[in-house]
Design a protein around this motif. Sequence first.
Motif, PDB file in Angstrom:
ATOM      1  N   UNK A 131      76.993  66.107  15.406  1.00  0.00           N
ATOM      2  CA  UNK A 131      76.977  65.221  15.368  1.00  0.00           C
ATOM      3  C   UNK A 131      76.228  64.421  16.009  1.00  0.00           C
ATOM      4  N   UNK A 132      75.113  63.937  16.150  1.00  0.00           N
ATOM      5  CA  UNK A 132      74.895  63.102  17.074  1.00  0.00           C
ATOM      6  C   UNK A 132      75.130  61.334  17.264  1.00  0.00           C
ATOM      7  N   UNK A 133      75.813  61.466  17.784  1.00  0.00           N
ATOM      8  CA  UNK A 133      76.516  59.749  18.203  1.00  0.00           C
ATOM      9  C   UNK A 133      75.660  59.470  19.377  1.00  0.00           C
ATOM     10  N   UNK A 134      75.461  57.950  19.085  1.00  0.00           N
ATOM     11  CA  UNK A 134      75.414  56.661  20.023  1.00  0.00           C
ATOM     12  C   UNK A 134      75.705  57.404  21.368  1.00  0.00           C
ATOM     13  N   UNK A 135      76.628  56.985  21.569  1.00  0.00           N
ATOM     14  CA  UNK A 135      77.389  57.552  22.725  1.00  0.00           C
ATOM     15  C   UNK A 135      76.203  59.049  23.667  1.00  0.00           C
ATOM     16  N   UNK A 136      75.859  59.394  22.905  1.00  0.00           N
ATOM     17  CA  UNK A 136      75.134  60.818  23.179  1.00  0.00           C
ATOM     18  C   UNK A 136      73.632  60.033  23.629  1.00  0.00           C
ATOM     19  N   UNK A 137      73.329  59.530  23.517  1.00  0.00           N
ATOM     20  CA  UNK A 137      71.877  58.817  23.873  1.00  0.00           C
ATOM     21  C   UNK A 137      72.488  57.817  25.292  1.00  0.00           C
ATOM     22  N   UNK A 138      73.179  57.554  25.118  1.00  0.00           N
ATOM     23  CA  UNK A 138      74.120  56.977  26.396  1.00  0.00           C
ATOM     24  C   UNK A 138      73.836  57.543  27.260  1.00  0.00           C
ATOM     25  N   UNK A 139      74.591  58.660  26.962  1.00  0.00           N
ATOM     26  CA  UNK A 139      74.980  59.029  28.323  1.00  0.00           C
ATOM     27  C   UNK A 139      73.535  59.945  28.885  1.00  0.00           C
ATOM     28  N   UNK A 140      72.659  60.704  27.990  1.00  0.00           N
ATOM     29  CA  UNK A 140      71.808  61.396  28.001  1.00  0.00           C
ATOM     30  C   UNK A 140      70.816  60.561  29.965  1.00  0.00           C
ATOM     31  N   UNK A 141      70.847  58.860  28.313  1.00  0.00           N
ATOM     32  CA  UNK A 141      69.884  57.933  30.187  1.00  0.00           C
ATOM     33  C   UNK A 141      71.008  58.122  30.955  1.00  0.00           C
ATOM     34  N   UNK A 142      71.975  57.882  31.250  1.00  0.00           N
ATOM     35  CA  UNK A 142      72.849  57.908  32.330  1.00  0.00           C
ATOM     36  C   UNK A 142      72.618  59.241  32.775  1.00  0.00           C
ATOM     37  N   UNK A 143      72.624  59.984  32.711  1.00  0.00           N
ATOM     38  CA  UNK A 143      72.073  61.642  33.527  1.00  0.00           C
ATOM     39  C   UNK A 143      70.809  61.794  33.945  1.00  0.00           C
ATOM     40  N   UNK A 144      69.669  61.201  33.419  1.00  0.00           N
ATOM     41  CA  UNK A 144      68.653  61.002  33.807  1.00  0.00           C
ATOM     42  C   UNK A 144      68.461  60.020  34.911  1.00  0.00           C
ATOM     43  N   UNK A 145      69.094  58.582  34.703  1.00  0.00           N
ATOM     44  CA  UNK A 145      69.694  57.764  36.132  1.00  0.00           C
ATOM     45  C   UNK A 145      70.107  58.582  36.885  1.00  0.00           C
ATOM     46  N   UNK A 146      71.526  59.180  36.773  1.00  0.00           N
ATOM     47  CA  UNK A 146      72.069  59.829  38.087  1.00  0.00           C
ATOM     48  C   UNK A 146      71.557  60.703  39.130  1.00  0.00           C
ATOM     49  N   UNK A 147      70.044  61.423  37.789  1.00  0.00           N
ATOM     50  CA  UNK A 147      69.490  62.583  38.747  1.00  0.00           C
ATOM     51  C   UNK A 147      68.438  61.719  38.841  1.00  0.00           C
ATOM     52  N   UNK A 148      68.291  60.851  39.095  1.00  0.00           N
ATOM     53  CA  UNK A 148      66.655  60.308  39.698  1.00  0.00           C
ATOM     54  C   UNK A 148      67.827  59.386  41.429  1.00  0.00           C
ATOM     55  N   UNK A 186      74.464  51.067  45.065  1.00  0.00           N
ATOM     56  CA  UNK A 186      75.223  50.228  44.429  1.00  0.00           C
ATOM     57  C   UNK A 186      76.958  51.227  43.542  1.00  0.00           C
ATOM     58  N   UNK A 187      76.375  52.510  42.488  1.00  0.00           N
ATOM     59  CA  UNK A 187      77.325  52.938  42.493  1.00  0.00           C
ATOM     60  C   UNK A 187      78.964  53.284  43.289  1.00  0.00           C
ATOM     61  N   UNK A 188      78.319  52.947  44.553  1.00  0.00           N
ATOM     62  CA  UNK A 188      79.663  53.368  45.187  1.00  0.00           C
ATOM     63  C   UNK A 188      80.100  54.774  45.918  1.00  0.00           C
ATOM     64  N   UNK A 189      80.868  55.139  45.940  1.00  0.00           N
ATOM     65  CA  UNK A 189      81.290  56.297  46.662  1.00  0.00           C
ATOM     66  C   UNK A 189      81.061  56.769  44.884  1.00  0.00           C
ATOM     67  N   UNK A 190      80.580  58.201  44.797  1.00  0.00           N
ATOM     68  CA  UNK A 190      79.825  59.141  43.753  1.00  0.00           C
ATOM     69  C   UNK A 190      80.940  60.091  43.926  1.00  0.00           C
ATOM     70  N   UNK A 191      82.096  60.719  42.956  1.00  0.00           N
ATOM     71  CA  UNK A 191      82.626  62.128  43.498  1.00  0.00           C
ATOM     72  C   UNK A 191      81.724  63.135  43.198  1.00  0.00           C
ATOM     73  N   UNK A 192      81.852  63.886  43.972  1.00  0.00           N
ATOM     74  CA  UNK A 192      81.741  65.487  43.629  1.00  0.00           C
ATOM     75  C   UNK A 192      81.447  66.099  41.965  1.00  0.00           C
ATOM     76  N   UNK A 193      82.286  65.894  41.883  1.00  0.00           N
ATOM     77  CA  UNK A 193      82.571  66.399  40.150  1.00  0.00           C
ATOM     78  C   UNK A 193      81.632  66.091  39.567  1.00  0.00           C
ATOM     79  N   UNK A 194      80.996  64.605  39.490  1.00  0.00           N
ATOM     80  CA  UNK A 194      79.678  63.757  39.211  1.00  0.00           C
ATOM     81  C   UNK A 194      78.841  64.329  39.125  1.00  0.00           C
ATOM     82  N   UNK A 196      78.233  67.100  41.833  1.00  0.00           N
ATOM     83  CA  UNK A 196      78.019  68.498  42.304  1.00  0.00           C
ATOM     84  C   UNK A 196      77.085  69.186  40.405  1.00  0.00           C
ATOM     85  N   UNK A 197      77.845  69.699  39.639  1.00  0.00           N
ATOM     86  CA  UNK A 197      77.077  69.905  38.285  1.00  0.00           C
ATOM     87  C   UNK A 197      75.887  69.600  38.092  1.00  0.00           C
ATOM     88  N   UNK A 198      75.919  68.303  38.604  1.00  0.00           N
ATOM     89  CA  UNK A 198      74.401  67.835  37.930  1.00  0.00           C
ATOM     90  C   UNK A 198      73.085  68.062  38.423  1.00  0.00           C
TER      91      UNK A 198
END
Length: 240
Positions: A131-148, A186-194, A196-198
């Motif tokens: 089922x769709x949950x509002x947190x999913x959309x924020x995760x998608x947006x965060x993922x896109x921002x992280x990829x950029x 801005x984010x500081x130290x981004x760990x590899x487990x964040x 690398x999978x992306x």
Amino acid sequence: FIDLDNFKQINDARGHAVGDDLLRQVAQRLSSVLRQDDTVARLGGDEFVVQVGNLDPDVEVAARQARLVAEKVRTVLEGRYEVSGFPYSSTGSIGLTLFPRGDATTVDDLLREADTAMYRAKSGGRNRIEFFEATMQSEVEERLAMEQDLQLALAGEQFDVHVQPQVDAQGRIIGGELLMRWQHPQRGNVPPNVFIPLAEESTLILQLGQMVLQRACEALARLQQAGRQWTLSVNVSPRQ
């Protein structure tokens, strides 16, 4: 929102005509389990959408009713197929969202929500219902921002390579393993487990891997000039 799992495999192995035969059979199976108030359509490729009608006004009851329909769909898609003379097994990943809602969601919003939930089902192991949950959309947006940000980091050389020493039985350093670290402004130290999978899910992992290999070669050259015959280990993506 229904997406067939591993549909590309049958297209690649048997050709598009065989894939089209499977899609026709899927459409027939979907139609066979849906109720009179339901509507099914194929959006394109191996993507189908079902609108489940005449649900209970109570949201929780409606959600249970929608899930029952989705479970029927999931089950009917699991059965064996005879596709152009070839036996074949297929499953589907299903994403659900409810409407109408007070925020006056548009058709595009609803499709995006169901699609997002479907991708959650796929990433959870396929042949699932989510089922769709509002947190999913924020995760998608965060993922896109992280990829950029990851693309900018590669261009801006925000990555550091550290060496984790490797020692022999006497405790002498004989080499090292190169480890990548991302220091985001801005984010500081981004760990590899964040990151690398992306990167693994895109072509960015190839650029990251090439950068580490380049730095490993430069480090080995400096070590040799200093008279140290060390070895350096580098993790390489299967995609590379």
